[in-house]
Design a protein around this motif. Structure first.
Motif, mmCIF file in Angstrom:
data_model
loop_
_atom_site.group_PDB
_atom_site.id
_atom_site.type_symbol
_atom_site.label_atom_id
_atom_site.label_comp_id
_atom_site.label_asym_id
_atom_site.label_seq_id
_atom_site.Cartn_x
_atom_site.Cartn_y
_atom_site.Cartn_z
ATOM 1 N N ILE A 5 4.285 -10.211 -0.683
ATOM 2 C CA ILE A 5 3.991 -9.102 -0.793
ATOM 3 C C ILE A 5 2.522 -8.855 -1.268
ATOM 4 O O ILE A 5 1.609 -8.051 -0.916
ATOM 5 N N PHE A 9 -1.053 -7.191 0.291
ATOM 6 C CA PHE A 9 -1.541 -6.459 -0.575
ATOM 7 C C PHE A 9 -3.146 -6.930 -0.289
ATOM 8 O O PHE A 9 -4.074 -6.034 -0.425
ATOM 9 N N TYR A 91 1.856 -5.469 5.195
ATOM 10 C CA TYR A 91 0.303 -5.304 5.051
ATOM 11 C C TYR A 91 0.065 -3.863 5.901
ATOM 12 O O TYR A 91 -0.851 -3.135 5.394
ATOM 13 N N LEU A 94 0.535 -0.313 3.676
ATOM 14 C CA LEU A 94 -0.191 -0.176 2.990
ATOM 15 C C LEU A 94 -1.773 0.457 3.302
ATOM 16 O O LEU A 94 -2.231 -0.052 4.477
ATOM 17 N N THR A 96 -4.886 0.980 1.237
ATOM 18 C CA THR A 96 -5.568 1.169 0.113
ATOM 19 C C THR A 96 -7.036 1.253 0.564
ATOM 20 O O THR A 96 -7.950 2.141 0.439
ATOM 21 N N VAL A 154 -0.253 4.220 -0.901
ATOM 22 C CA VAL A 154 -0.389 2.696 -1.680
ATOM 23 C C VAL A 154 0.909 2.674 -2.631
ATOM 24 O O VAL A 154 1.767 1.766 -2.298
ATOM 25 N N LEU A 158 4.163 0.398 -1.518
ATOM 26 C CA LEU A 158 4.310 -0.897 -2.515
ATOM 27 C C LEU A 158 5.679 -0.783 -3.053
ATOM 28 O O LEU A 158 6.475 -1.963 -3.333
ATOM 29 N N ALA A 169 9.905 -0.038 3.586
ATOM 30 C CA ALA A 169 8.486 0.453 3.619
ATOM 31 C C ALA A 169 8.237 0.970 4.983
ATOM 32 O O ALA A 169 7.582 2.202 5.056
ATOM 33 N N ALA A 299 -3.954 0.867 -7.871
ATOM 34 C CA ALA A 299 -3.437 0.028 -6.901
ATOM 35 C C ALA A 299 -2.997 -1.494 -7.647
ATOM 36 O O ALA A 299 -1.863 -1.829 -7.375
ATOM 37 N N SER A 302 -0.513 -1.413 -10.193
ATOM 38 C CA SER A 302 0.968 -1.078 -9.765
ATOM 39 C C SER A 302 1.637 -2.405 -9.256
ATOM 40 O O SER A 302 2.585 -2.682 -9.457
ATOM 41 N N LEU A 303 0.714 -3.130 -8.625
ATOM 42 C CA LEU A 303 1.237 -4.377 -8.035
ATOM 43 C C LEU A 303 1.392 -5.359 -9.098
ATOM 44 O O LEU A 303 2.470 -6.029 -9.148
ATOM 45 N N SER A 307 5.176 -6.431 -9.705
ATOM 46 C CA SER A 307 5.276 -8.114 -9.493
ATOM 47 C C SER A 307 6.360 -8.692 -10.837
ATOM 48 O O SER A 307 7.102 -9.454 -10.680
#
Length: 318
Positions: A5, A9, A91, A94, A96, A154, A158, A169, A299, A302-303, A307
Motif C-alpha cells: 500500500i 501511495f 495505486y 488514489l 492525490t 485519498v 486509503l 477500495a 494524505a 493518514s498513511l 500504517s
C-alpha cells in the motif's frame, strides 16, 4: 500488505494518473454511461428508481468481483504478478497528485490566462455551471473540490485499502463514481441517482470525519490558522447538503480564513447550499496552492496513522 500500500501511495505521488494509461475508474465511468443509455434513458420515474438501484448493485459488486478475480489470478500465476496487480490496482484508487494537478491548472488559468479559460478549466472538476463565475467564485469552487476530494479521492480509498485491499477500495471508487455521475437532485437524475447518492453518504461517513482530523493536523503543521480551522471545523461541518462534504470543507475554510459554499447553478437549476466559514478575507488564487499543500500533508498523515494502526493489529491480534 502495508508495504504494498505504501508503494502504491508513493506511485500516486510520483506519477499521478497519466491520461494514456489504462485506468479502472475510466472503465467504471464508461460502464455507468453505457448502462444509463442502454437501460434507463426511456424509463418512467418509478422504473428509473428501480433501475438506479440495479445500476448501483451491478457497478459496485461487479467492480469488486473483477478486482478480486484479477488479484486471485495474478497470485495463482506467480506471487510477483499478484503483488504487481495489487500495487497497480491500489495505486489507481488514489488521486492525490491528479487532484492537486487539476487544482493547479485552474490556478494557472486564473493567474496567467483569461477568466473565460479559467471558467472552462474549473468546469472539468466541478458539477456546477461555470459560465458566469467570477474569479473569486472560481477560486472557491476549486478549493471546495480539493477539500472534498481529499476525503473522496485519498483518505477514503486509503482507508479501504488498509481494511480490504484493492477489492474494497475499487468498490469504494465505484460508489464514488456513481455519485459523481448520477447522484444529483436535478429532475434528470433524481430517480436514477437517489440510491447512489445515499450509499455514497453512507460509505463516506467515517472517512469524512477522519479527513476533518487529518486536515486539522495538516493546518497545524503548515502553520495556518489552526484555531480558526478548529472553530469553523466544529461549527460549520454540517453546513452542507451532503452529510459528509462539509467536514473537510469547513476545516479548509477555517484554515484559510475564507467563506465557502453558498447557492450555485447545477444543470441550469439553482441549488441552495449554506455557507461555510467566516469571510475574514476574500479568496485569492494562491489559496488553491495552500489547499493543495493541505491535501498532501493530510494524505501523508493518514498513511502514517493507518500504517501504524495496521502494524499493531497485525502484530498483536493476527
Amino acid at each position: 500488505m502495508i508495504g504494498l500500500i505504501v508503494i502504491a501511495f508513493l506511485l500516486d505521488l510520483l506519477i499521478g494518473d497519466p491520461y494514456n494509461w489504462p485506468h479502472p475508474i475510466k472503465v467504471i465511468g464508461n460502464f455507468i454511461a453505457w448502462f444509463q443509455q442502454k437501460f434507463i434513458q426511456t424509463k418512467n420515474e418509478k422504473e428509473r428508481f428501480r433501475w438506479g438501484i440495479l445500476l448501483w448493485l451491478v457497478t459496485v459488486l461487479g467492480s469488486g468481483l473483477i478486482t478480486y478475480s484479477i488479484l486471485r489470478l495474478g497470485y495463482l500465476v506467480h506471487p510477483f504478478l499478484g503483488r504487481f496487480c495489487y500495487v497497480y490496482l491500489a495505486y489507481t484508487t488514489l488521486a492525490t497528485k491528479s487532484l492537486s494537478i487539476e487544482g493547479k491548472k485552474v490556478y494557472q488559468k486564473l493567474v496567467h490566462d483569461s477568466l473565460e479559460n479559467a471558467r472552462k478549466q474549473v468546469a472539468m472538476i466541478v458539477g456546477r455551471d461555470t459560465n458566469e463565475l467570477t474569479k473569486e467564485e472560481i477560486t472557491k469552487a476549486t478549493i471546495e473540490t480539493v477539500a472534498e476530494n481529499t476525503s473522496d479521492g485519498v483518505i477514503a480509498p486509503l482507508l479501504c485499502l488498509f481494511i480490504g485491499g484493492p477489492t474494497l477500495a475499487m468498490m469504494y471508487k465505484a460508489v464514488n463514481t456513481l455519485d459523481s455521475m448520477v447522484g444529483y437532485v436535478t429532475p434528470k437524475y433524481r430517480a436514477i441517482g437517489w440510491f447512489s447518492a445515499k450509499m455514497d453518504d453512507l460509505w463516506n461517513f467515517i472517512p469524512a470525519r477522519l479527513t476533518w482530523l487529518y486536515l486539522l493536523g495538516a493546518a497545524k503543521l503548515l502553520q495556518l490558522n489552526t484555531a480558526n480551522a478548529w472553530t469553523v471545523g466544529k461549527k460549520d461541518c454540517r453546513n452542507h447538503k451532503s452529510p459528509n462534504s462539509g467536514y473537510p470543507e469547513a476545516v479548509v475554510a477555517g484554515a484559510l480564513g475564507i467563506q465557502l459554499g453558498g447557492t450555485h447553478l447545477y444543470h441550469g437549476i439553482e441549488i441552495y447550499k449554506p455557507t461555510i466559514g467566516m469571510p475574514l478575507r476574500s479568496a485569492e488564487p494562491k489559496d488553491i496552492l495552500t489547499a493543495n499543500a493541505l491535501l498532501y500533508t493530510a494524505a501523508v498523515l493518514s498513511l502514517i496513522a493507518f500504517s501504524v494502526i495496521a502494524f499493531f493489529i497485525n502484530y498483536y491480534f493476527l
